[in-house]
Structure formats: C-alpha cells, structure tokens
Enzyme design. Sequence first.
Site, PDB file in Angstrom:
ATOM      1  N   ASP A   1       0.809  -1.230   0.000  1.00 32.09           N
ATOM      2  CA  ASP A   1       0.000   0.000   0.000  1.00 32.09           C
ATOM      3  C   ASP A   1       0.835   1.271   0.000  1.00 32.09           C
ATOM      4  OD1 ASP A   1       0.995  -0.028   2.581  1.00 32.09           O
ATOM      5  OD2 ASP A   1      -0.854   0.734   3.467  1.00 32.09           O
ATOM      6  N   GLU A   2       2.108   1.179  -0.403  1.00 34.29           N
ATOM      7  CA  GLU A   2       2.968   2.344  -0.281  1.00 34.29           C
ATOM      8  C   GLU A   2       4.009   2.356  -1.389  1.00 34.29           C
ATOM      9  OE1 GLU A   2       3.867   3.542   3.866  1.00 34.29           O
ATOM     10  OE2 GLU A   2       5.936   3.354   3.210  1.00 34.29           O
TER      11      GLU A   2
END
Length: 371
Positions: free
Chosen positions: A115-116
């Site tokens: 998610d990054e």
Amino acid sequence: MDAFFASVELLRYPQLRGQAVVVGGRSAQQPVAQPDGSLRFARLRDYAGRGVITTSTYEARALGVFSGMGLMKSAQLAPDAILLPANFDAYREYSRKFKDAVATIAPTIEDRGIDEIYIDLGKVAEETLALAKRIKQAVFDATGLSCSIGISPNKLLSKICSDLDKPDGITILGLDEIPARIWPLAAKKINGIGPKASATLARLGINTIGELAAAPVELLAQKFGRTTGAWLHRVAHGRDERPVVTASEPKSISRETTFERDLHARHDRAELTAIFSALCRRLADDLQRKGYASRTIGIKLRYADFHSVTRDLTLPAGVCDGDQIRRAAGECLKRVPLTQRIRLLGVRAGALLPLADAELIPPAVQAELPF
DNA sequence: TCTGGGGTCCTAGGACCC
DNA sequence: TCTGGGGTCCTAGGACCC
C-alpha cells in the site's frame, strides 16, 4: 493508501461507510446473508481466538483500535466495531491498480509493500500541487480509493510528510521548513526509529526530532554506535541521499503460522508434523511460482512465552522441491529445544537463485546427502 | 484468551583461507 | 616462547517496516 485493507472492504460493503470497521483475525467470520437480503456482520465482541488487527477505519482508530493490536484486547475497547476477515487477493489487485495508475503519470516508482510507494517526481515538469492532485485523481479513478502524498526533496522527508495530513492529504515541504514543521515531531516519526531506539532516546531526554538534531553527535555515537549515531544526526537534519530504487530481487521467501493453541512437540507431534510439511509445500509452491531456488533453508519457532529462535542450513546447491525443503528444515528442527510449548512455526528460503540458471540438487543425489 | 505474516537490514562470532 | 592481518561464508538474533 489510506487505511488500505479497510478501504478496499468498504468498496465491497458501502453500507459500512462511517462505521468503526476492522480487518483481521484468521478465524473472523464472513458476513452472513439474512432472509431479508441484508448482510449480518460479525462484531469484535463475537471474536474468540488469536489474531491482530491488520487495518482499522479512522472511525475505529478514534476508539483506540489500531493495526497490530490483539483482537481480544481491541474487543474491549470497541466491542461493537465490525470485524471483517482479510481478503489478500483483493488487496493485491487494488495494489496493482493504484501503482499502475501512478505509473501513467510518473513511471519511476519504488515499491514499498502492498500500500505504499516512493515516486521520483524530479523529471516530471509540472507545478507540484497540481501534480499531486493529478496523481490522487488518477488513483481514485482507478480504484475508488484515497491516498495521502508527501512531496519533498528526499524519501526521508516525503515519508514523514505523507503522514501529516492523513487521510486524503497532500503535504509539500521545502528544506527551509524543516525547523518549523519537522523538528516539533516525535523522533519515532522517522522511518527507522522504532520502539527500542525511541526508548533509548527518551532516556537521554530526546523526544522530538528537533531535540535529536540538537544532540551532540558524539553522544549519539556513544549510545548507538558510530554508524547509527551519525545516521540519527543526519536524518534529524532532514538529510537523505537515497535514490528511488525501481527494481529489486527478493532476498528470502517464507511461510509461517501461529497455532490456535500452543502445541507440544511430543504431545501434539502428529499435528505439528502435518503443519510443518504443509508449510514446506507452500514454500516450495511459492519458490517455483516466483522462479527461484534456495540454497539456505531455515526455520523459526516461537514458544508459548513469545520468545523466538531460528535455525538455518546452507546446502551445497539450490532446492525448490517440497520434500527437499522438508528434509533440510527437519535437520534444522533437530537443533532447537523442544521442551516448551510452541505457538508459531515458520519455514524460510534464503540465498535465492533464479531458477533459470540455478544449480539444483537432484532428488537422487539428495538421498545421499547428510540431511 | 495479550502480541499476524511477510519481509529487509545490521551485528557479531566462529570457521576457514591466503 | 605466544598466537598478524585480511577476506569470505555461515549462523543466530534482533530491530524495524508494511
């Protein structure tokens, strides 16, 4: 991405928007369809067993329920919060979508997990705020999800900034703003300063990044060692020269599982053996699917008291076969104390070699090796 | 009935080699 | 009459991150 796993779940269950929702717990119940066509969702108070929260919505965070917290403990804080089981296939799909969307605008991307990402915007000729808005819009159009972006001269500061205006935020920072906007923050906001280092710093009376920046580098070197001491000094002043790294090879692949109840090596031998072999088979599948062989097979045990041990074994050549991994891991298991009950068992493959050009141990030869 | 699962990087000691 | 100085590889543990 903002509250990523929970936000993906809200796409699927929009009726839960605005509620305290948490994702986690292997044995969490899927929602059950009711006779009237609605869904009945499990509540945290209904949960029994091991597990932690992987993500909570901002409404749940307001009740004190955060990632990493045990589900049984979080149930005491937020008994009425909705509990959903994790759906990793969906998260991987949305991860791919948001990364692809960003890549259409700025292709130099460093993957930092599901998610990054870090994005190198140095060669994108566009006014900064407009660019940030365009990236967020592209992510939303592709996924229906919001994200938070930090833009600064380096990865260290951008990472800190991305967290300053969550959710759905944009933070732009110049080097001249470090004293005013970075120095008041807690030292543990720096990526790489975790619980241990912050505790050590706190004992020195250092709580903020500004206090860290003002600390004598000799003192830091004395308490943390020369390398770490110099690093602490540098990052407190916002200095970071690391490039955005767009490609990397995996270093290890592993599978582990925490049991529903602690198991005893003798008493629960059959169950442990079955779990151990299954982990080795899944690891072999992962290796073959990703195209690697491994020359170092290791195991991890966590005992009932939460203390962990690891053992590993380096082989004369690579393996990716389940039985071979099982035998090497079995050798490792012999070197570990088995008096205490066990809560976790894991198997790891390190020293990875691309399968295409890897020298492998043939199964026939394997039978003659001392493991 | 506290405390998941998948990773990376660093340190440090010992074996072994030249 | 003590036992240098490098280097690499292997193993184990721990801090930290998503």
